[in-house]
Design a protein around this motif. Structure first.
Motif, PDB file in Angstrom:
ATOM      1  N   LYS A  84       2.972  -5.043   5.913  1.00  0.00           N
ATOM      2  CA  LYS A  84       2.578  -4.751   7.003  1.00  0.00           C
ATOM      3  C   LYS A  84       1.237  -3.545   7.303  1.00  0.00           C
ATOM      4  CE  LYS A  84       7.869  -4.929   8.693  1.00  0.00           C
ATOM      5  NZ  LYS A  84       8.703  -3.288   9.047  1.00  0.00           N
ATOM      6  N   THR A 128      11.513   7.034   1.364  1.00  0.00           N
ATOM      7  CA  THR A 128      11.593   6.872   2.880  1.00  0.00           C
ATOM      8  C   THR A 128      13.323   6.074   3.146  1.00  0.00           C
ATOM      9  OG1 THR A 128      10.120   4.203   2.590  1.00  0.00           O
ATOM     10  CG2 THR A 128      11.622   3.938   4.072  1.00  0.00           C
ATOM     11  N   LYS A 142       9.731   7.459   6.646  1.00  0.00           N
ATOM     12  CA  LYS A 142       8.788   7.976   5.637  1.00  0.00           C
ATOM     13  C   LYS A 142       8.437   9.494   5.532  1.00  0.00           C
ATOM     14  CE  LYS A 142       6.243   4.289   3.517  1.00  0.00           C
ATOM     15  NZ  LYS A 142       4.825   3.802   3.476  1.00  0.00           N
ATOM     16  N   SER A 159       1.999  -2.592   0.517  1.00  0.00           N
ATOM     17  CA  SER A 159       3.078  -2.987   1.794  1.00  0.00           C
ATOM     18  C   SER A 159       2.805  -4.606   2.733  1.00  0.00           C
ATOM     19  CB  SER A 159       3.064  -1.779   2.474  1.00  0.00           C
ATOM     20  OG  SER A 159       3.671  -2.422   3.841  1.00  0.00           O
ATOM     21  N   GLU A 197       1.131  -0.524   5.343  1.00  0.00           N
ATOM     22  CA  GLU A 197       1.478   0.719   6.250  1.00  0.00           C
ATOM     23  C   GLU A 197       0.636   1.937   5.984  1.00  0.00           C
ATOM     24  OE1 GLU A 197       5.694   1.475   4.355  1.00  0.00           O
ATOM     25  OE2 GLU A 197       6.041   0.900   6.755  1.00  0.00           O
ATOM     26  N   THR A 198       0.355   2.615   7.273  1.00  0.00           N
ATOM     27  CA  THR A 198      -1.445   3.513   6.755  1.00  0.00           C
ATOM     28  C   THR A 198      -0.488   4.545   5.963  1.00  0.00           C
ATOM     29  OG1 THR A 198       0.034   4.716   8.397  1.00  0.00           O
ATOM     30  CG2 THR A 198      -2.095   3.447   9.204  1.00  0.00           C
ATOM     31  N   THR A 236      -4.898   2.295   3.754  1.00  0.00           N
ATOM     32  CA  THR A 236      -3.134   1.492   4.232  1.00  0.00           C
ATOM     33  C   THR A 236      -3.234   1.292   2.446  1.00  0.00           C
ATOM     34  OG1 THR A 236      -4.152  -0.558   4.351  1.00  0.00           O
ATOM     35  CG2 THR A 236      -4.618   0.806   6.290  1.00  0.00           C
ATOM     36  N   ASP A 237      -1.900   1.049   2.942  1.00  0.00           N
ATOM     37  CA  ASP A 237      -0.805   0.837   1.421  1.00  0.00           C
ATOM     38  C   ASP A 237      -1.316  -0.669   0.833  1.00  0.00           C
ATOM     39  OD1 ASP A 237       0.485   0.760  -0.356  1.00  0.00           O
ATOM     40  OD2 ASP A 237       2.311   1.289   0.921  1.00  0.00           O
TER      41      ASP A 237
END
Length: 854
Positions: free
Chosen positions: A43, A288, A294, A41, A45-46, A37-38
């Motif tokens: 959220k 993005t 993305k 971020s 995000e993966t 994951t990030d």
């Protein structure tokens, strides 16, 4: 002693299985799975396509589109490593010998640095194995067919095609010259906004609007042209041919094709099947879009900078489609491409309701110039815009069925009003482009410009126009040969200014050695009220020609009396005086099928050291009366119409022709009854990075008993120019047959090998090779040794033969050569492989050819 081998084999196999199974049980397998994951971020995000592997090994794999990974090894390992461009490498301890789940958070690299230390880094060798960028491109390749429009059952869209050609950065010193002041309204029409750093002076503009329909099963496609518009410089320039030539250079770019043909060369697509062999790929960013989607930015560059390859970036969707959503293609400055200083292609895609993408806009820009270091030159832009895209929307069968109106542009379609274009143009014209039509129309009506165009036409095409009549071609005004000596010729033809129905052509020539007049006269009537030089042709012609000819010589796109062909090697004193009366009916169809019906009466008289003789003695002449039918099919053929010939624009489509001829005895003086058939297939085959091959195969057969002038006299070449369609080490009249099969291959490697050799790389030379073979036989019926009443094959004064029939061995010659010398010269070393015992033949020869190419 007897041994049961089957029983022994079963025991050995069982033992091997036990050993393998036991080793597998005791092997220490380490399996790690998880999600990346990030960490930057909110959220979490993966992150797809992150490189994850066991530290200190080459074992690893990229994460999938959902950010998941799975790696396994039986080696003793203690850490895994995760890395991605723009993020810090993550090292995580693991437990060896077991399966475990390890989720990873990658943190972005900080943009603010308080201290910078520079160290010499060891350069890592690029390789495909374990490279996440290569794994990603392989997914794009695997999903390529899914993302093409042809994956749908039905597709339709409107297409707007705009082609613009300009002078770039024209010097003010030239524009302000006194003799150019009258053209100031053209020279001041500049565009400096379209391309940064370029001042473009548009001189050519072509627009086309069309509607496209596609059906998958049964597969049909149809393009309906709704409107066309092209600048018109007048009758001296074939505007349709110029348009086709420009669009051949700027072909439509489909990145999902393996090969993309541009500037007459074959470029390998970065997502072609063989892409990873010729390109280097790098994941350089994630992007993005405005709608939150993305994309992975994948950069690529050629492994060899001289090869016909692109460099640039493609943007790939991070979903199960692996679709190209945007692309920027360019060329390296070291590429082996002539006259092109720079080239850039931008492809933009839009999303369909089902989540897949279609091409919405394509822009192709190319900067031309003899000197790549100078700022001026020519600049071309082709823009294609696609709108009203609809998928899986079936139409009635009539929508997909091609009609006559689809192939030929009607007068209404080619003369659409300005209001039509304002309402239907899918793109906008720049201020400079909008003025081009009016400016060129005014320019073409200026007498000074017409005189300049006439001079240019005479220098380039060899014709000087006098309104309804033009004189030429200039390269045939003067020539010489051993029979006629100095030969002067003057001729010309009428133009459409006289009539679009009636055309007349003539020339008169005089040989100062044989003191004989020669000449030609023809009258042509167009049946479709169009120029006989325009497609589709439909005319009748009657002609008479009295002139000399070399038996077995064949010229394509060249005049027989061309001055440069006067220089020949070896013995060249066997000629024919021909009187040819001919009537032709030519009919071409819009689908590029055509037929020609001909009636001929030909009287051949030997000249020089050539003679006709049989057991009754010398024969003064040979008269034949023939009727012939030629069938030709050239699907999707395009060509440029020159002053003398229309020259086909090469394509991947074959050209098929068939000829049938019937000779009549005792009709208008005909001496023999016979029939001949001939068939031929020509094709250019594109071989991606190996260039292309021009090839043809042909065969023919004669039915009936005829003398040798009526046999198949194989096309020889005794000039020092390399002839693609003749045998360059064969002598005139050397071989005859009444049945034969021939193959001819001319391979252009386009620098594939030389680009790897330092010296040749700098010179930008290109390799060529050719192979020509002909297998033929002479039946007993046409063998003069068995039938003394037939014409005897000619011999020299000492009795040595001149003409032969092919034996069981085919005639073979081949060549290797170099082209692109000084950008326009080709030189071949030609080798003749057999029949070397014939008099006055050479095993080797050097031949040259002028060829201007990109």
């Amino acid at each position: 002693m007897y041994m049961d081998f089957k029983s022994l084999l079963r025991k050995l196999s069982f033992t091997a299985f036990l050993l393998f199974y036991t080793s597998a049980l005791f092997a220490q397998l380490t399996r790690v799975t998880g999600v990346v994951t990030d960490g930057g971020s909110k959220k979490n995000e993966t992150m797809p396509y992150v490189s994850v592997g066991f530290a200190g090994t080459t074992i690893g794999a990229p994460t999938n589109s959902a950010g998941r990974y799975s790696i396994t090894t039986d080696k003793p390992v203690k850490q895994i490593k995760a890395s991605f461009v723009g993020y810090k490498d993550a090292f995580i301890n693991i437990k060896p010998g077991i399966s475990q789940v390890v989720n990873i958070r990658l943190m972005p690299v900080e943009t603010e640095l308080t201290e910078v230390k520079v160290k010499a880094a060891k350069k890592q060798k690029y390789r495909n194995k374990g490279n996440p960028a290569v794994e990603l491109i392989r997914q794009v390749i695997a999903h390529r067919d899914l993302n093409r429009p042809e994956a749908y059952n039905y597709v339709e869209y409107k297409e707007y095609d705009k082609m613009m050609f300009s002078i770039a950065n024209l010097s003010d010193k030239i524009a302000n010259k006194k003799f150019l002041q009258k053209y100031k309204f053209v020279l001041e029409n500049r565009d400096s906004t379209t391309v940064p750093g370029k001042s473009l002076l548009p001189l050519y503009l072509d627009e086309k609007l069309s509607q496209y329909y596609y059906r998958k099963n049964p597969e049909k496609e149809r393009t309906v042209i709704l409107g066309t518009r092209t600048v018109d410089y007048g009758g001296s320039i074939d505007k349709e041919g110029i348009t086709e030539l420009f669009k051949y250079m700027y072909a439509k770019v489909d990145i999902y094709d393996n090969s993309i043909n541009l500037m007459t060369n074959n470029f390998l697509s970065p997502i072609a099947n063989g892409g990873p062999t010729f390109y280097k790929y790098f994941i350089t960013d994630t992007v993005t879009t405005d709608n939150g989607q993305k994309l992975v930015e994948l950069s690529f560059t050629p492994r060899n900078l001289q090869d016909m390859l692109f460099e640039g970036k493609i943007y790939i969707t991070l979903d199960s489609n692996y679709a190209v959503q945007r692309a920027k293609l360019g060329i390296n400055k070291n590429i082996n491409l002539n006259f092109v200083k720079s080239m850039g292609i931008t492809l933009e895609f839009e999303q369909n309701p089902d989540g897949r993408y279609h091409l919405s806009k394509s822009t192709n820009l190319a900067d031309f110039g003899v000197n790549k270091n100078k700022n001026g030159g020519l600049f071309g832009i082709r823009t294609l815009v696609y709108k009203n895209y609809a998928v899986n929307k079936p139409r009635p069968d009539t929508a997909y069925k091609k009609g006559v109106e689809d192939a030929v542009v009607s007068n209404e379609v080619s003369h659409r009003s300005e209001l039509f274009w304002q309402q239907n143009r899918l793109d906008t014209l720049t201020t400079a482009e909008a003025k081009v039509y009016k400016n060129i129309d005014s320019l073409s009506h200026m007498k000074s410009f017409q005189r300049t165009l006439d001079i240019a036409t005479f220098l380039l095409a060899g014709y000087k126009s006098f309104n309804w009549f033009e004189v030429g071609p200039s390269n045939a005004f003067y020539s010489f040969n051993p029979i006629e000596g100095l030969k002067l010729r003057l001729g010309g033809r009428t133009t459409p200014e006289l009539s679009k129905r009636y055309y007349f052509e003539t020339y008169a020539a005089y040989g100062f050695k044989d003191e004989k007049w020669k000449g030609f006269l023809s009258a042509t009537y167009s049946l479709n009220d169009k120029s006989i030089y325009k497609f589709p042709q439909n005319y009748i012609r009657a002609s008479f020609n009295r002139d000399t000819k070399i038996p077995g010589a064949q010229l394509r796109f060249v005049q027989q009396d061309n001055f440069l062909l006067s220089f020949k090697r070896g013995e060249n004193d066997k000629y024919l005086y021909n009187d040819l009366y001919k009537f032709d009916y030519v009919h071409e169809y819009e689908n590029h099928f055509s037929y020609t019906l001909s009636l001929n009466k030909l009287t051949q008289s030997p000249a020089g050291s050539l003679y006709f003789t049989n057991n009754a003695g010398r024969i003064n002449n040979l008269t034949t009366a023939e009727a012939s039918l030629n069938l030709r099919y050239a699907p999707n053929e395009q060509f440029y119409q020159g002053k003398i010939y229309r020259v086909p624009i090469p394509s991947k489509y074959p050209v098929i022709s068939f000829d049938y001829t019937k000779g009549f005895k005792d009709i208008v003086g005909g001496s023999y009854n016979y029939q001949t058939v001939h068939a031929r297939i020509d094709r250019r085959t594109y071989l991606s990075q190996l260039g292309y091959a021009d090839a043809f195969i042909e065969g023919g057969k004669i039915f009936g008993q005829v003398p040798y002038p009526l046999l198949n006299i194989f096309h020889a070449n005794q000039t020092y120019a390399y002839d693609l369609y003749s045998y360059n080490l064969m002598n005139f009249l050397e071989f005859v047959s009444d049945r034969y099969v021939a193959v001819n291959i001319d391979q252009h490697f386009m620098g594939f090998f030389f680009n790897k050799i330092p010296l040749f790389k700098k010179l930008k030379w290109r390799e060529v090779a050719s192979f020509k073979a002909i297998y033929g036989q002479l039946s007993n019926d046409n063998n003069p040794n068995l039938h003394p009443d037939l014409y005897q094959f000619p011999v020299r004064s000492d009795g040595t033969p001149i003409t032969y029939s092919l034996g069981k061995t085919p005639y073979i010659e081949g060549s290797i050569g170099v082209e692109n010398i000084f950008k326009f010269i080709r030189i071949d070393l030609v080798k003749r492989f057999n029949y070397l015992d014939h008099p006055d033949v050479s095993q080797f020869g050097v031949r040259a050819r002028v060829k201007l190419d990109f």
